[in-house]
Write a protein that holds these residues in place. Structure first.
Motif, PDB file in Angstrom:
ATOM      1  N   PHE A   1       1.419  12.433   7.788  1.00 34.62           N
ATOM      2  CA  PHE A   1      -0.043  12.399   7.666  1.00 34.62           C
ATOM      3  C   PHE A   1      -0.449  13.439   6.630  1.00 34.62           C
ATOM      4  O   PHE A   1       0.057  14.571   6.645  1.00 34.62           O
ATOM      5  CB  PHE A   1      -0.696  12.710   9.015  1.00 34.62           C
ATOM      6  N   PHE A   2      -1.372  13.091   5.754  1.00 33.29           N
ATOM      7  CA  PHE A   2      -1.691  14.020   4.663  1.00 33.29           C
ATOM      8  C   PHE A   2      -3.119  13.779   4.174  1.00 33.29           C
ATOM      9  O   PHE A   2      -3.591  12.654   4.133  1.00 33.29           O
ATOM     10  CB  PHE A   2      -0.706  13.831   3.494  1.00 33.29           C
ATOM     11  N   PRO A   3      -3.788  14.870   3.752  1.00 37.03           N
ATOM     12  CA  PRO A   3      -5.096  14.735   3.128  1.00 37.03           C
ATOM     13  C   PRO A   3      -4.951  14.711   1.609  1.00 37.03           C
ATOM     14  O   PRO A   3      -4.022  15.308   1.053  1.00 37.03           O
ATOM     15  CB  PRO A   3      -5.816  16.012   3.560  1.00 37.03           C
ATOM     16  N   ALA A   4      -5.854  14.031   0.966  1.00 34.76           N
ATOM     17  CA  ALA A   4      -5.922  14.043  -0.504  1.00 34.76           C
ATOM     18  C   ALA A   4      -7.318  13.558  -0.883  1.00 34.76           C
ATOM     19  O   ALA A   4      -8.011  12.934  -0.068  1.00 34.76           O
ATOM     20  CB  ALA A   4      -4.858  13.128  -1.116  1.00 34.76           C
ATOM     21  N   ARG A   5      -7.722  13.872  -2.104  1.00 35.67           N
ATOM     22  CA  ARG A   5      -9.005  13.335  -2.573  1.00 35.67           C
ATOM     23  C   ARG A   5      -8.820  11.868  -2.956  1.00 35.67           C
ATOM     24  O   ARG A   5      -7.836  11.501  -3.603  1.00 35.67           O
ATOM     25  CB  ARG A   5      -9.498  14.126  -3.785  1.00 35.67           C
ATOM     26  N   ASP A   6      -9.791  11.053  -2.558  1.00 37.26           N
ATOM     27  CA  ASP A   6      -9.751   9.653  -2.975  1.00 37.26           C
ATOM     28  C   ASP A   6     -10.268   9.546  -4.411  1.00 37.26           C
ATOM     29  O   ASP A   6     -10.503  10.559  -5.084  1.00 37.26           O
ATOM     30  CB  ASP A   6     -10.520   8.757  -1.982  1.00 37.26           C
ATOM     31  N   LYS A   7     -10.452   8.356  -4.914  1.00 35.51           N
ATOM     32  CA  LYS A   7     -10.840   8.171  -6.320  1.00 35.51           C
ATOM     33  C   LYS A   7     -12.266   8.667  -6.588  1.00 35.51           C
ATOM     34  O   LYS A   7     -12.659   8.855  -7.734  1.00 35.51           O
ATOM     35  CB  LYS A   7     -10.730   6.697  -6.724  1.00 35.51           C
ATOM     36  N   ASP A   8     -13.058   8.879  -5.505  1.00 35.98           N
ATOM     37  CA  ASP A   8     -14.420   9.426  -5.652  1.00 35.98           C
ATOM     38  C   ASP A   8     -14.459  10.935  -5.426  1.00 35.98           C
ATOM     39  O   ASP A   8     -15.548  11.512  -5.349  1.00 35.98           O
ATOM     40  CB  ASP A   8     -15.368   8.743  -4.653  1.00 35.98           C
ATOM     41  N   GLY A   9     -13.292  11.549  -5.261  1.00 37.06           N
ATOM     42  CA  GLY A   9     -13.256  12.992  -5.054  1.00 37.06           C
ATOM     43  C   GLY A   9     -13.535  13.418  -3.616  1.00 37.06           C
ATOM     44  O   GLY A   9     -13.741  14.606  -3.349  1.00 37.06           O
ATOM     45  N   ILE A  10     -13.543  12.482  -2.687  1.00 36.64           N
ATOM     46  CA  ILE A  10     -13.796  12.785  -1.274  1.00 36.64           C
ATOM     47  C   ILE A  10     -12.456  12.899  -0.549  1.00 36.64           C
ATOM     48  O   ILE A  10     -11.595  12.014  -0.680  1.00 36.64           O
ATOM     49  CB  ILE A  10     -14.657  11.687  -0.629  1.00 36.64           C
ATOM     50  N   PHE A  11     -12.305  13.995   0.215  1.00 36.55           N
ATOM     51  CA  PHE A  11     -11.058  14.140   0.966  1.00 36.55           C
ATOM     52  C   PHE A  11     -10.983  13.097   2.077  1.00 36.55           C
ATOM     53  O   PHE A  11     -11.937  12.902   2.856  1.00 36.55           O
ATOM     54  CB  PHE A  11     -10.928  15.542   1.566  1.00 36.55           C
ATOM     55  N   ARG A  12      -9.841  12.449   2.156  1.00 36.55           N
ATOM     56  CA  ARG A  12      -9.525  11.466   3.194  1.00 36.55           C
ATOM     57  C   ARG A  12      -8.149  11.812   3.750  1.00 36.55           C
ATOM     58  O   ARG A  12      -7.424  12.639   3.179  1.00 36.55           O
ATOM     59  CB  ARG A  12      -9.484  10.044   2.613  1.00 36.55           C
ATOM     60  N   ILE A  13      -7.775  11.149   4.823  1.00 39.01           N
ATOM     61  CA  ILE A  13      -6.465  11.394   5.426  1.00 39.01           C
ATOM     62  C   ILE A  13      -5.663  10.104   5.387  1.00 39.01           C
ATOM     63  O   ILE A  13      -6.136   9.051   5.825  1.00 39.01           O
ATOM     64  CB  ILE A  13      -6.620  11.924   6.862  1.00 39.01           C
ATOM     65  N   GLY A  14      -4.460  10.222   4.845  1.00 35.71           N
ATOM     66  CA  GLY A  14      -3.592   9.060   4.699  1.00 35.71           C
ATOM     67  C   GLY A  14      -2.366   9.193   5.577  1.00 35.71           C
ATOM     68  O   GLY A  14      -2.092  10.250   6.161  1.00 35.71           O
ATOM     69  N   VAL A  15      -1.647   8.091   5.672  1.00 39.73           N
ATOM     70  CA  VAL A  15      -0.408   8.096   6.447  1.00 39.73           C
ATOM     71  C   VAL A  15       0.655   7.349   5.664  1.00 39.73           C
ATOM     72  O   VAL A  15       0.363   6.402   4.925  1.00 39.73           O
ATOM     73  CB  VAL A  15      -0.642   7.492   7.860  1.00 39.73           C
ATOM     74  N   ALA A  16       1.881   7.825   5.800  1.00 37.79           N
ATOM     75  CA  ALA A  16       3.031   7.200   5.136  1.00 37.79           C
ATOM     76  C   ALA A  16       4.152   7.101   6.165  1.00 37.79           C
ATOM     77  O   ALA A  16       4.273   7.954   7.046  1.00 37.79           O
ATOM     78  CB  ALA A  16       3.467   8.031   3.939  1.00 37.79           C
ATOM     79  N   LYS A  17       4.971   6.056   6.048  1.00 34.73           N
ATOM     80  CA  LYS A  17       6.026   5.821   7.041  1.00 34.73           C
ATOM     81  C   LYS A  17       7.406   6.001   6.430  1.00 34.73           C
ATOM     82  O   LYS A  17       7.611   5.737   5.241  1.00 34.73           O
ATOM     83  CB  LYS A  17       5.918   4.398   7.590  1.00 34.73           C
ATOM     84  N   GLY A  18       8.352   6.442   7.272  1.00 33.08           N
ATOM     85  CA  GLY A  18       9.723   6.586   6.819  1.00 33.08           C
ATOM     86  C   GLY A  18      10.705   6.372   7.958  1.00 33.08           C
ATOM     87  O   GLY A  18      10.326   6.433   9.138  1.00 33.08           O
ATOM     88  N   GLU A  19      11.963   6.159   7.608  1.00 31.40           N
ATOM     89  CA  GLU A  19      12.987   5.939   8.628  1.00 31.40           C
ATOM     90  C   GLU A  19      13.695   7.220   9.022  1.00 31.40           C
ATOM     91  O   GLU A  19      14.428   7.259  10.009  1.00 31.40           O
ATOM     92  CB  GLU A  19      14.018   4.922   8.108  1.00 31.40           C
ATOM     93  N   SER A  20      13.532   8.274   8.207  1.00 29.70           N
ATOM     94  CA  SER A  20      14.204   9.545   8.461  1.00 29.70           C
ATOM     95  C   SER A  20      13.154  10.650   8.494  1.00 29.70           C
ATOM     96  O   SER A  20      12.162  10.595   7.760  1.00 29.70           O
ATOM     97  CB  SER A  20      15.207   9.831   7.344  1.00 29.70           C
TER      98      SER A  20
END
Ligand code: FUB
Length: 332
Positions: free
Chosen positions: A107-126
């Motif tokens: 889980f990670f925060p980053a600015r979206d294309k409008d410069g607004i911080f959002r929280i994203g998620v990424a999946k992995g097997e390890s």
């Protein structure tokens, strides 16, 4: 220094876990019997330094691990880069990780294309990555510093939010108001937000709610009480059946904590975990590993005090018999 050269050095309390890259905002978890640390990856740059946090210009994440608390720290290399996150534009800030159903989630925060911080998620097997980001940020997410806690009943909660550059002030009405300011000093402080996560860990199962943090007399902590009010960097852990919400006080540079019988609070303020460290920010996690409790934190000692070039460290954490946490000064 190469990764392999760094890996020969054994981890030592209150010293940088790695020195070949700058790292910050450590989220520590035990996965597969090892200690995994999910930090921000600080980088140098020529851009501005300001209260908006532009100096924290991170672009990717590396995962670190330790087989034992004094083992060499392994850097598993780049686990996710902002260029591989379709919705994000910049500033990959403090991440966290969780495990459910044979999948690891970053889980990670980053600015979206409008410069607004959002929280994203990424999946992995390890637990070491690499991680594959979802196409969009989590619907309804905002602000920074996600911390995901999986309770004993297997319910997962995300705690998040940060003032100033983290934009929490701008979401008080539920929509993003770019010019919104925080409450006056005599008003209740803004609290972090919490939401239960869906079974697949990819969305909020409910709208995030604001957490209430009160003093010992039950009255809300006020915005002007900068020694105790919430600023950023929430973390949740459970000890002896109680829920411990810990966080940074930002402007007064402390890590403090509050306790509740429920994962969503209200929480009663208890005290200081870590006194100020070198650098402006202070950010942490708390984890039990092989029967001891540890505080993972960062400071800027490796860079001589440059706060966007920080280093992750750890130290043992001790409880008193009444469940309070002994205050740590990491330089004593
Ligand atoms: O690393 C960038 C930001 O600085 C984090 O999101 C905050 O918690 C603070 O450590």
């Amino acid at each position: 220094m190469s990764n392999s050269a760094n890996a020969k050095k054994r981890a030592v309390q209150n010293e940088p876990l790695v020195t070949h890259i700058y790292t910050a905002d450590p989220s520590a978890h035990v996965f597969e019997g090892k200690l995994y640390v999910y930090p921000s990856h600080d980088i140098d740059h020529d851009g501005p330094t300001n209260d908006n946090g532009d100096q924290y210009a991170m672009e990717d994440y590396h995962v670190l691990s330790l087989d034992g608390i004094d083992s060499p720290c392994i850097d598993h290399g780049e686990a996710l880069h902002v260029k591989d996150v379709p919705w994000a534009s910049k500033q990959m800030w403090a991440p966290d990780a969780a495990y459910r159903g044979n999948t690891y989630y970053l889980f990670f925060p980053a600015r979206d294309k409008d410069g607004i911080f959002r929280i994203g998620v990424a999946k992995g097997e390890s637990p070491a990555g690499p991680f594959q980001a979802e196409a969009n940020y989590m619907p309804g997410s905002f602000s920074i510093d996600p911390a995901v806690f999986v309770d004993d009943d297997n319910k997962a909660y995300m705690y998040f939010g940060g003032l100033w550059g983290g934009q929490l002030e701008k979401w008080q009405t539920g929509v993003f108001l770019p010019d919104a300011e925080g409450p006056d000093a005599a008003e209740p402080a803004l609290g972090p937000r919490v939401a239960e996560l869906s079974d697949d860990m990819l969305t909020f199962a409910e709208s995030p709610v604001e957490i209430s943090i009160v003093g010992g007399d039950g009255s809300p902590i006020l915005a002007g009480d900068e020694d105790r009010r919430y600023f950023e960097g929430p973390w949740m852990h459970k000890y002896n059946g109680l829920y411990y919400l810990s966080y940074s006080t930002g402007t007064t540079h402390k890590l403090v904590y509050a306790v509740s019988e429920h994962p969503q609070g209200p929480f009663v303020f208890k005290g200081t975990i870590l006194t100020p460290v070198l650098g402006w920010t202070t950010h942490h996690s708390i984890v039990q590993f092989q029967d001891k409790w540890y505080l993972f934190y960062h400071d800027a000692s490796l860079s001589g005090g440059v706060d966007h070039k920080r280093s992750v460290k750890f130290t043992e954490l001790h409880y008193n018999e009444d469940g309070t946490i002994q205050t740590i000064d990491s330089y004593l």
